[in-house]
Write an enzyme that holds these catalytic residues in place. Structure first.
Site, PDB file in Angstrom:
ATOM      1  N   ASN A 199      85.284  51.633  66.411  1.00 45.18           N
ATOM      2  CA  ASN A 199      86.327  52.398  65.710  1.00 45.18           C
ATOM      3  C   ASN A 199      86.203  52.261  64.190  1.00 45.18           C
ATOM      4  OD1 ASN A 199      87.461  53.578  67.921  1.00 45.18           O
ATOM      5  ND2 ASN A 199      88.976  51.972  68.236  1.00 45.18           N
TER       6      ASN A 199
ATOM      7  N   HIS B 289      86.883  44.845  74.871  1.00 49.10           N
ATOM      8  CA  HIS B 289      87.314  46.218  74.580  1.00 49.10           C
ATOM      9  C   HIS B 289      86.450  47.230  75.322  1.00 49.10           C
ATOM     10  CE1 HIS B 289      88.185  49.503  71.349  1.00 49.10           C
ATOM     11  NE2 HIS B 289      88.938  49.646  72.419  1.00 49.10           N
TER      12      HIS B 289
ATOM     13  N   SER C  71      92.760  48.107  71.342  1.00 47.77           N
ATOM     14  CA  SER C  71      91.817  48.847  70.499  1.00 47.77           C
ATOM     15  C   SER C  71      92.102  48.618  69.026  1.00 47.77           C
ATOM     16  CB  SER C  71      91.870  50.354  70.739  1.00 47.77           C
ATOM     17  OG  SER C  71      92.733  50.743  71.710  1.00 47.77           O
TER      18      SER C  71
ATOM     19  N   GLU D  40      82.985  45.983  73.788  1.00 45.35           N
ATOM     20  CA  GLU D  40      82.980  45.051  72.663  1.00 45.35           C
ATOM     21  C   GLU D  40      83.588  43.723  73.103  1.00 45.35           C
ATOM     22  OE1 GLU D  40      83.455  47.984  68.811  1.00 45.35           O
ATOM     23  OE2 GLU D  40      85.251  47.567  69.973  1.00 45.35           O
TER      24      GLU D  40
HETATM   25  N1  LIG Z   1      93.521  54.856  76.682  1.00 41.43           N
HETATM   26  C1  LIG Z   1      92.458  54.607  75.949  1.00 41.43           C
HETATM   27  O1  LIG Z   1      91.662  55.509  75.603  1.00 41.43           O
HETATM   28  C2  LIG Z   1      92.167  53.196  75.523  1.00 41.43           C
HETATM   29  C3  LIG Z   1      90.853  52.850  75.166  1.00 41.43           C
HETATM   30  C4  LIG Z   1      90.565  51.531  74.834  1.00 41.43           C
HETATM   31  C5  LIG Z   1      91.577  50.595  74.820  1.00 41.43           C
HETATM   32  N2  LIG Z   1      92.857  50.977  75.143  1.00 41.43           N
HETATM   33  C6  LIG Z   1      93.895  49.913  75.151  1.00 41.43           C
HETATM   34  O2  LIG Z   1      94.126  49.526  76.495  1.00 41.43           O
HETATM   35  C7  LIG Z   1      95.498  49.162  76.668  1.00 41.43           C
HETATM   36  C8  LIG Z   1      96.102  49.999  77.780  1.00 41.43           C
HETATM   37  O3  LIG Z   1      95.973  51.354  77.467  1.00 41.43           O
HETATM   38  P1  LIG Z   1      96.179  52.486  78.570  1.00 41.43           P
HETATM   39  O4  LIG Z   1      95.769  53.753  77.950  1.00 41.43           O
HETATM   40  O5  LIG Z   1      95.596  52.070  79.867  1.00 41.43           O
HETATM   41  O6  LIG Z   1      97.787  52.468  78.696  1.00 41.43           O
HETATM   42  P2  LIG Z   1      98.672  53.077  79.872  1.00 41.43           P
HETATM   43  O7  LIG Z   1      99.977  53.414  79.238  1.00 41.43           O
HETATM   44  O8  LIG Z   1      97.931  54.125  80.633  1.00 41.43           O
HETATM   45  O9  LIG Z   1      98.895  51.834  80.864  1.00 41.43           O
HETATM   46  C9  LIG Z   1      99.578  50.664  80.533  1.00 41.43           C
HETATM   47  C10 LIG Z   1     100.106  50.047  81.813  1.00 41.43           C
HETATM   48  O10 LIG Z   1     100.586  48.748  81.501  1.00 41.43           O
HETATM   49  C11 LIG Z   1     101.826  48.543  82.168  1.00 41.43           C
HETATM   50  N3  LIG Z   1     102.550  47.551  81.385  1.00 41.43           N
HETATM   51  C12 LIG Z   1     103.134  47.710  80.175  1.00 41.43           C
HETATM   52  N4  LIG Z   1     103.645  46.544  79.747  1.00 41.43           N
HETATM   53  C13 LIG Z   1     103.371  45.609  80.719  1.00 41.43           C
HETATM   54  C14 LIG Z   1     103.606  44.224  80.845  1.00 41.43           C
HETATM   55  N5  LIG Z   1     104.236  43.538  79.894  1.00 41.43           N
HETATM   56  N6  LIG Z   1     103.164  43.595  81.950  1.00 41.43           N
HETATM   57  C15 LIG Z   1     102.514  44.286  82.916  1.00 41.43           C
HETATM   58  N7  LIG Z   1     102.263  45.609  82.853  1.00 41.43           N
HETATM   59  C16 LIG Z   1     102.681  46.258  81.760  1.00 41.43           C
HETATM   60  C17 LIG Z   1     102.472  49.895  82.213  1.00 41.43           C
HETATM   61  O11 LIG Z   1     103.408  49.971  83.282  1.00 41.43           O
HETATM   62  C18 LIG Z   1     101.264  50.811  82.432  1.00 41.43           C
HETATM   63  O12 LIG Z   1     100.996  51.013  83.809  1.00 41.43           O
HETATM   64  C19 LIG Z   1      96.134  49.326  75.304  1.00 41.43           C
HETATM   65  O13 LIG Z   1      96.104  48.099  74.645  1.00 41.43           O
HETATM   66  C20 LIG Z   1      95.243  50.336  74.620  1.00 41.43           C
HETATM   67  O14 LIG Z   1      95.272  50.238  73.213  1.00 41.43           O
HETATM   68  C21 LIG Z   1      93.173  52.239  75.503  1.00 41.43           C
END
Ligand SMILES: NC(=O)c1ccc[n+]([C@@H]2O[C@H](COP(=O)([O-])OP(=O)(O)OC[C@H]3O[C@@H](n4cnc5c(N)ncnc54)[C@H](O)[C@@H]3O)[C@@H](O)[C@H]2O)c1
Length: 507
Positions: free
Chosen positions: A191, A141, A120, A153
């Site tokens: 954003n 995204h 994001s 996106e």
């Molecule tokens: N949560 C939101 O609202 C949101 C919205 C849009 C984008 N994002 C983006 O999406 C991505 C994930 O966010 P999320 O909220 O799902 O996070 P999260 O913490 O819920 O999940 C991340 C997962 O990735 C795994 N992980 C971490 N490093 C790893 C690696 N090197 N290899 C394999 N697995 C790995 C972790 O074990 C975890 O299960 C981020 O980049 C975040 O910025 C989040």
């Protein structure tokens, strides 16, 4: 290029799960991998529960449930993702972790496999930098919750092959979501565009123009936002939204348009995060709003006549007709009589400035915001010296037909004018920077931020000339470059063309 059928999703957290769900439901074969053992399996089990609920609600047939589940597989090791045509990473939001993952994946997948990041806030170009083939790296995204947020996106990094973006656009449409194409810039479209609503509301609060609940009420009731800006801050929580405001401000090298507020920083430090901490701008659970005793209208003998002045002759006519319909006595003389209430309808001025511009006595002057019209909710603004009895009269008289009325302190551009001008101006700046096309800016903001209209078409509806006037006067009076009109807005307003107008490509 072959249509994408086999997708690898890395990271089985909140976002990975949602992306896996929509891909599996759209008939793609999905392999889900997470660095934490058992996490991908647990995620698929949770998705089985989601599908059960969808079947119960008749939003999915039992056959579709079975098919969607059959489309989901657990990857035990990264190497198993070798035959995927697209990898979507949704791992931790850290540049080095994403860079490491993509360089590792390049050793595993075929040269034509697309590597997409769900980041994001990180730069796609930076994520792609250490890759051997940065042309295959793009942003994809999704928003949370993925199944409900119908916009995605598609982000082109500096080296992304345009064909990669095209394939991702087509894929997103197959998922039943709306793809919007963005250049790799801080905050991408949504954003970035979302900065105006909250930061302008914080600026209003910082100037003590009105309390939190009044600002929220005005924007909900007058403009049709689903939530007021402070209700939204409390929902998203300040530990999420304040860092986003800081980050975009830093990434744009302190451009005052994006200036965050000391208010949220201090509240964050105090742990007043929002709903999840039990207290934010409001306390939770929120008590029912107590109905305030209605202000009663003074005896007819005490009722002043109302003299009207407006920046826009059309507003003058509307106000006169409305005041007559309310049965109020009008003062139609060229200059107001000594006892009259002076009701002014300015754009981009404060009540003090409006009183000076119209030559009215500031003690008898009150302003009304005509930007939202008179039908939904009315905002009155007083000068620092407006007579309290006149205010009491106006609050009762102007609500006689059952429409809500709010009173605010003196402010350049009321609440709606300031916030709407900020939203429209920022969308214009996003168009000016070529981050996305006008159509995609409008779609992205409507679907991603839930605004009742896209900001460019909203600007057309409110009147680009008006929006320009509000901003120009604010800059002239406050000398704050935060309000400087975007060249995109200025040119289209002066030329009287739509804010969505783009010159056709080519000579
Ligand atoms: N949560 C939101 O609202 C949101 C919205 C849009 C984008 N994002 C983006 O999406 C991505 C994930 O966010 P999320 O909220 O799902 O996070 P999260 O913490 O819920 O999940 C991340 C997962 O990735 C795994 N992980 C971490 N490093 C790893 C690696 N090197 N290899 C394999 N697995 C790995 C972790 O074990 C975890 O299960 C981020 O980049 C975040 O910025 C989040």
């Amino acid at each position: 290029m072959a249509e994408i059928h086999r997708v690898g999703i890395i990271g089985a957290g909140a976002m990975g799960a949602g992306i896996a769900q929509v891909c599996a439901q759209a008939g793609l074969s999905v392999m889900l991998y997470d660095a934490v053992g058992g996490a991908a399996q647990a995620c698929i089990e949770r998705l089985a529960g989601v599908f059960d609920t969808l079947v119960d609600k008749r939003k999915m047939s039992p056959q579709q449930r079975q098919q969607a589940l059959a489309n989901l597989q657990v990857g035990q090791a990264l190497a198993q993702l070798g035959d995927c045509q697209l990898i979507i990473e949704a791992i931790v939001e850290k540049l080095d972790a994403k860079q490491r993952l993509f360089t590792e994946l390049e050793q595993i997948v075929a040269p034509e496999c697309i590597l997409a990041s769900n980041t994001s806030s990180l730069s796609i170009t930076a994520i792609a930098a250490p890759c051997q083939h940065p042309s295959r790296v793009a942003g994809l995204h999704f928003f949370n919750p993925v199944a409900l947020m119908k916009v995605v996106e598609v982000i082109d990094g500096l080296h992304t092959d345009p064909a990669v973006g095209e394939r991702l656009m087509a894929l997103v449409s197959r998922l039943g979501h709306q793809p919007v194409r963005s250049r790799d810039t801080p905050g991408f479209i949504i954003n970035h565009a979302g900065r105006a609503y909250g930061t302008e509301a914080l600026a209003l609060l910082g100037e003590r123009v009105a309390p939190v609940a009044v600002i929220d009420c005005i924007l909900r009731e007058s403009m049709g936002f689903r939530m007021g800006p402070f209700e939204l801050f409390d929902l998203t929580a300040l530990d999420v939204s304040h860092p986003v405001m800081e980050s975009i401000y830093q990434q744009y090298y302190h451009d005052p348009r994006y200036r965050p507020s000391v208010i949220t920083r201090q509240r964050l430090e105090a742990g007043q995060l929002g709903r999840k901490s039990g207290e934010g701008f409001y306390r939770y659970p929120r008590p029912e709003a107590s109905a305030e005793a209605p202000v009663t209208l003074a005896e007819p003998g005490d009722r002043p006549a109302v003299w009207v002045g407006a920046d826009d002759p059309a507003d003058l006519a509307l106000l006169v007709a409305w005041l007559q319909a309310l049965g109020l006595q009008l003062d139609r003389a060229a200059t107001p009589a000594a006892g009259s209430l002076c009701l002014l309808a300015p754009y981009g001025r404060d009540a003090t400035g409006a009183a000076l511009a119209f030559g009215t006595d500031p003690r008898r002057t009150l302003c009304i915001d005509m930007l939202p019209g008179l039908d939904r909710h009315r905002t009155l603004m007083c000068t620092p010296v407006t007579d309290a009895r006149l205010l009491t009269f106006a609050l009762a008289a102007f609500a006689q037909d059952g429409v809500g009325v709010s009173l605010i302190e003196d402010s350049l551009g009321f609440v709606c004018q300031r916030v709407m001008a900020a939203i429209v101006n920022l969308a214009c700046e996003i168009a000016q920077q070529g981050v996305a096309s006008p159509a995609h800016i409008d779609q992205a903001v409507r679907l991603g931020l839930g605004y009742p209209q896209g900001p460019l078409s909203w600007g057309d509806q409110l009147g680009a000339k008006r929006v320009l006037m509000i901003l120009q006067r604010m800059v002239d009076t406050a000398h704050d470059p935060r309000y400087r009109p975007s060249p995109w807005l200025r040119r289209r307003a002066l030329l009287d063309v739509s804010l969505s107008h783009e010159r056709a490509a080519g000579l």
